[in-house]
Scaffold this active site. Structure first.
Site, PDB file in Angstrom:
ATOM      1  N   ASN A 101       5.995   2.697  11.189  1.00  0.00           N
ATOM      2  CA  ASN A 101       5.013   1.610  11.169  1.00  0.00           C
ATOM      3  C   ASN A 101       4.270   1.499  12.497  1.00  0.00           C
ATOM      4  OD1 ASN A 101       6.088   1.200   8.691  1.00  0.00           O
ATOM      5  ND2 ASN A 101       7.254  -0.622   9.240  1.00  0.00           N
ATOM      6  N   VAL A 102       3.022   1.079  12.400  1.00  0.00           N
ATOM      7  CA  VAL A 102       2.204   0.948  13.605  1.00  0.00           C
ATOM      8  C   VAL A 102       1.970  -0.531  13.932  1.00  0.00           C
ATOM      9  CG1 VAL A 102       1.048   3.171  13.219  1.00  0.00           C
ATOM     10  CG2 VAL A 102       0.030   1.094  12.251  1.00  0.00           C
ATOM     11  N   ASP A 103       2.680  -1.426  13.200  1.00  0.00           N
ATOM     12  CA  ASP A 103       2.356  -2.853  13.308  1.00  0.00           C
ATOM     13  C   ASP A 103       3.047  -3.588  14.457  1.00  0.00           C
ATOM     14  OD1 ASP A 103       5.028  -3.313  12.357  1.00  0.00           O
ATOM     15  OD2 ASP A 103       4.335  -3.310  10.279  1.00  0.00           O
ATOM     16  N   HIS A 118       4.394   7.002  14.619  1.00  0.00           N
ATOM     17  CA  HIS A 118       2.973   7.093  14.263  1.00  0.00           C
ATOM     18  C   HIS A 118       2.083   6.271  15.185  1.00  0.00           C
ATOM     19  CE1 HIS A 118       4.266   8.408   9.932  1.00  0.00           C
ATOM     20  NE2 HIS A 118       4.362   9.385  10.809  1.00  0.00           N
ATOM     21  N   CYS A 129     -12.127  10.344  28.149  1.00  0.00           N
ATOM     22  CA  CYS A 129     -11.469  10.256  29.464  1.00  0.00           C
ATOM     23  C   CYS A 129     -10.029   9.741  29.373  1.00  0.00           C
ATOM     24  CB  CYS A 129     -12.293   9.375  30.411  1.00  0.00           C
ATOM     25  SG  CYS A 129     -12.139   7.611  30.064  1.00  0.00           S
ATOM     26  N   THR A 184      10.851   3.080   3.023  1.00  0.00           N
ATOM     27  CA  THR A 184       9.928   4.217   3.155  1.00  0.00           C
ATOM     28  C   THR A 184      10.003   5.084   1.910  1.00  0.00           C
ATOM     29  OG1 THR A 184       9.352   6.208   4.409  1.00  0.00           O
ATOM     30  CG2 THR A 184      11.651   5.479   4.560  1.00  0.00           C
ATOM     31  N   SER A 185       8.851   5.601   1.505  1.00  0.00           N
ATOM     32  CA  SER A 185       8.845   6.493   0.340  1.00  0.00           C
ATOM     33  C   SER A 185       9.406   7.854   0.738  1.00  0.00           C
ATOM     34  CB  SER A 185       7.426   6.624  -0.215  1.00  0.00           C
ATOM     35  OG  SER A 185       6.545   7.034   0.803  1.00  0.00           O
ATOM     36  N   ASN A 209      15.596   0.134  -0.466  1.00  0.00           N
ATOM     37  CA  ASN A 209      14.227   0.261  -0.946  1.00  0.00           C
ATOM     38  C   ASN A 209      14.075  -0.534  -2.230  1.00  0.00           C
ATOM     39  OD1 ASN A 209      11.717   1.457  -2.191  1.00  0.00           O
ATOM     40  ND2 ASN A 209      11.879   2.777  -0.391  1.00  0.00           N
ATOM     41  N   GLU A 211      12.760   0.412  -4.818  1.00  0.00           N
ATOM     42  CA  GLU A 211      13.006   1.252  -5.986  1.00  0.00           C
ATOM     43  C   GLU A 211      13.552   2.614  -5.560  1.00  0.00           C
ATOM     44  OE1 GLU A 211       9.000   0.901  -7.340  1.00  0.00           O
ATOM     45  OE2 GLU A 211       8.355   2.641  -6.172  1.00  0.00           O
TER      46      GLU A 211
HETATM   47  P1  OAD Z   1       4.824   3.970   1.630  1.00  0.00           P
HETATM   48  O1  OAD Z   1       3.750   3.022   1.200  1.00  0.00           O
HETATM   49  O2  OAD Z   1       4.683   5.395   1.266  1.00  0.00           O
HETATM   50  O3  OAD Z   1       6.216   3.488   1.051  1.00  0.00           O
HETATM   51  C1  OAD Z   1       6.657   2.174   1.154  1.00  0.00           C
HETATM   52  C2  OAD Z   1       8.032   2.097   0.513  1.00  0.00           C
HETATM   53  O4  OAD Z   1       8.538   0.794   0.709  1.00  0.00           O
HETATM   54  C3  OAD Z   1       8.047   2.384  -0.990  1.00  0.00           C
HETATM   55  O5  OAD Z   1       9.068   3.318  -1.274  1.00  0.00           O
HETATM   56  C4  OAD Z   1       8.350   1.009  -1.611  1.00  0.00           C
HETATM   57  O6  OAD Z   1       9.171   1.119  -2.778  1.00  0.00           O
HETATM   58  C5  OAD Z   1       9.126   0.341  -0.503  1.00  0.00           C
HETATM   59  N1  OAD Z   1       9.036  -1.135  -0.460  1.00  0.00           N
HETATM   60  C6  OAD Z   1       7.973  -1.928  -0.732  1.00  0.00           C
HETATM   61  N2  OAD Z   1       8.260  -3.217  -0.503  1.00  0.00           N
HETATM   62  C7  OAD Z   1       9.552  -3.258  -0.083  1.00  0.00           C
HETATM   63  C8  OAD Z   1      10.446  -4.307   0.308  1.00  0.00           C
HETATM   64  N3  OAD Z   1      10.060  -5.580   0.331  1.00  0.00           N
HETATM   65  N4  OAD Z   1      11.694  -3.952   0.698  1.00  0.00           N
HETATM   66  C9  OAD Z   1      12.098  -2.651   0.678  1.00  0.00           C
HETATM   67  N5  OAD Z   1      11.295  -1.631   0.325  1.00  0.00           N
HETATM   68  C10 OAD Z   1      10.052  -1.922  -0.051  1.00  0.00           C
HETATM   69  O7  OAD Z   1       5.006   3.783   3.207  1.00  0.00           O
HETATM   70  P2  OAD Z   1       5.717   4.751   4.261  1.00  0.00           P
HETATM   71  O8  OAD Z   1       6.889   5.434   3.663  1.00  0.00           O
HETATM   72  O9  OAD Z   1       5.929   3.954   5.476  1.00  0.00           O
HETATM   73  O10 OAD Z   1       1.340   7.430   7.994  1.00  0.00           O
HETATM   74  O11 OAD Z   1       4.579   5.799   4.523  1.00  0.00           O
HETATM   75  C11 OAD Z   1       4.764   6.781   5.497  1.00  0.00           C
HETATM   76  C12 OAD Z   1       3.471   7.082   6.199  1.00  0.00           C
HETATM   77  O12 OAD Z   1       2.445   7.373   5.238  1.00  0.00           O
HETATM   78  C13 OAD Z   1       2.877   5.924   6.983  1.00  0.00           C
HETATM   79  O13 OAD Z   1       3.445   5.781   8.259  1.00  0.00           O
HETATM   80  C14 OAD Z   1       1.436   6.312   7.081  1.00  0.00           C
HETATM   81  C15 OAD Z   1       1.204   6.756   5.655  1.00  0.00           C
HETATM   82  O14 OAD Z   1       0.197   7.692   5.471  1.00  0.00           O
HETATM   83  C16 OAD Z   1       0.331   7.494   8.858  1.00  0.00           C
HETATM   84  O15 OAD Z   1      -0.541   6.654   8.891  1.00  0.00           O
HETATM   85  C17 OAD Z   1       0.388   8.678   9.760  1.00  0.00           C
HETATM   86 ZN    ZN Z   2     -13.666   7.004  28.461  1.00  0.00          ZN
END
Ligand code: OAD
Ligand code: ZN
Length: 240
Positions: A101-103, A118, A129, A184-185, A209, A211
């Site tokens: 996460n970037v948040d 990320h 620069c 994370t997916s 997760n 799911e």
């Molecule tokens: P995804 O959107 O791919 O996956 C989010 C996961 O969180 C899914 O598997 C959902 O089922 C699960 N989820 C949703 N709500 C939830 C909750 N309340 N509790 C538990 N699980 C929950 O996001 P990431 O896996 O983070 O990269 O994606 C990976 C990367 O893909 C990101 O960092 C970003 C994106 O492209 C960059 O920007 C480089």
């Molecule tokens: Zn500059």
């Protein structure tokens, strides 16, 4: 939810824990995930917004999109899932939190040993620069030093992860005894390789997760539901 005796014992006894988080842990803070039905990548194409090509072609659009996401992040608060991980860090001698996460919500929640694979949306830097701006309130497209373009300090498609950060994450994954994969997916590499690295080196692998994911078959234990509900319960003294 019904954690195994083995997991509860590990939670009480292990010295080294590594956690990998993704967008799902911030979902309950109101930050959209990437791949769900209402996820970011259902509305926008990654190559049109999150790549260097896109930025060079249409800097203003890309910049506006990040400004919009910065606002969402600024207005969000860490949730019970983030806070549970702060308690877990306090209770564990060696704890590494690897996040995609970037948040910045893990830092705002109070975790300290965080590896941001990320990057961070609050940061920006000049592509000419390399002047860096860490205050999101001061973020602007035009570099104050050279007039070049400032880009968000996040990793885009087609870009490598920050090398030392990833090496540290790999080390934490291979050294830990217990590895959590949360929200994370687990489809974006190389971050998605970390659970397997951990397990190959003997760690017990646990997933939290909403799911089942591609990682579920590999896991020693999976909990399906909201991270903000499962984590506080799992780490509560009722169980431990
Ligand atoms: P995804 O959107 O791919 O996956 C989010 C996961 O969180 C899914 O598997 C959902 O089922 C699960 N989820 C949703 N709500 C939830 C909750 N309340 N509790 C538990 N699980 C929950 O996001 P990431 O896996 O983070 O990269 O994606 C990976 C990367 O893909 C990101 O960092 C970003 C994106 O492209 C960059 O920007 C480089
Ligand atoms: Zn500059």
């Amino acid at each position: 939810m019904n954690p195994s005796q083995k997991l509860l014992k590990l939670l009480r006894e292990v010295k080294r824990i590594c956690v990998l988080t993704g967008a799902g842990i911030s979902a309950e803070s109101g930050i959209p995930t990437f791949r769900s039905e209402d996820g970011i990548w259902k509305k926008f194409k990654p190559e049109e917004l999150a790549s260097m090509d896109a930025f060079l072609k249409n800097s203003e659009l890309v910049w506006e999109w990040y400004q919009m996401r910065r606002k969402v992040v600024r207005e969000a608060e860490p949730n019970a899932g983030h806070l549970a991980l702060v308690e877990l860090e306090k209770s564990c001698p060696s704890f590494t939190l690897v996040t995609q996460n970037v948040d910045g919500l893990h830092r705002r929640a109070g975790n300290s040993n965080i590896l941001e694979l990320h990057g961070n949306i609050e940061r920006s830097y000049c592509i000419e620069c390399h002047f860096e701006e860490n205050d999101p309130e001061e973020a602007r497209l035009k570099c104050l030093k050279c007039g070049g373009k400032m880009r968000p300090g996040v990793v885009w498609f087609g870009e490598a992860l920050p090398e030392t950060t990833f090496l540290e994450a790999e080390r934490a994954a291979s050294d830990c005894e217990l590895f959590f994969c949360i929200g994370t997916s687990a489809v974006v590499f190389p971050a998605a390789a970390l659970p397997e690295i951990a397990q190959r080196n003997g760690a017990y692998l646990v997933e939290v997760n909403l799911e089942p994911t591609e990682l579920t078959p590999l896991c020693d234990e999976s909990f399906h539901g909201k991270a903000g509900e499962i984590l506080p319960k799992l780490l509560s003294s009722d169980f431990l």
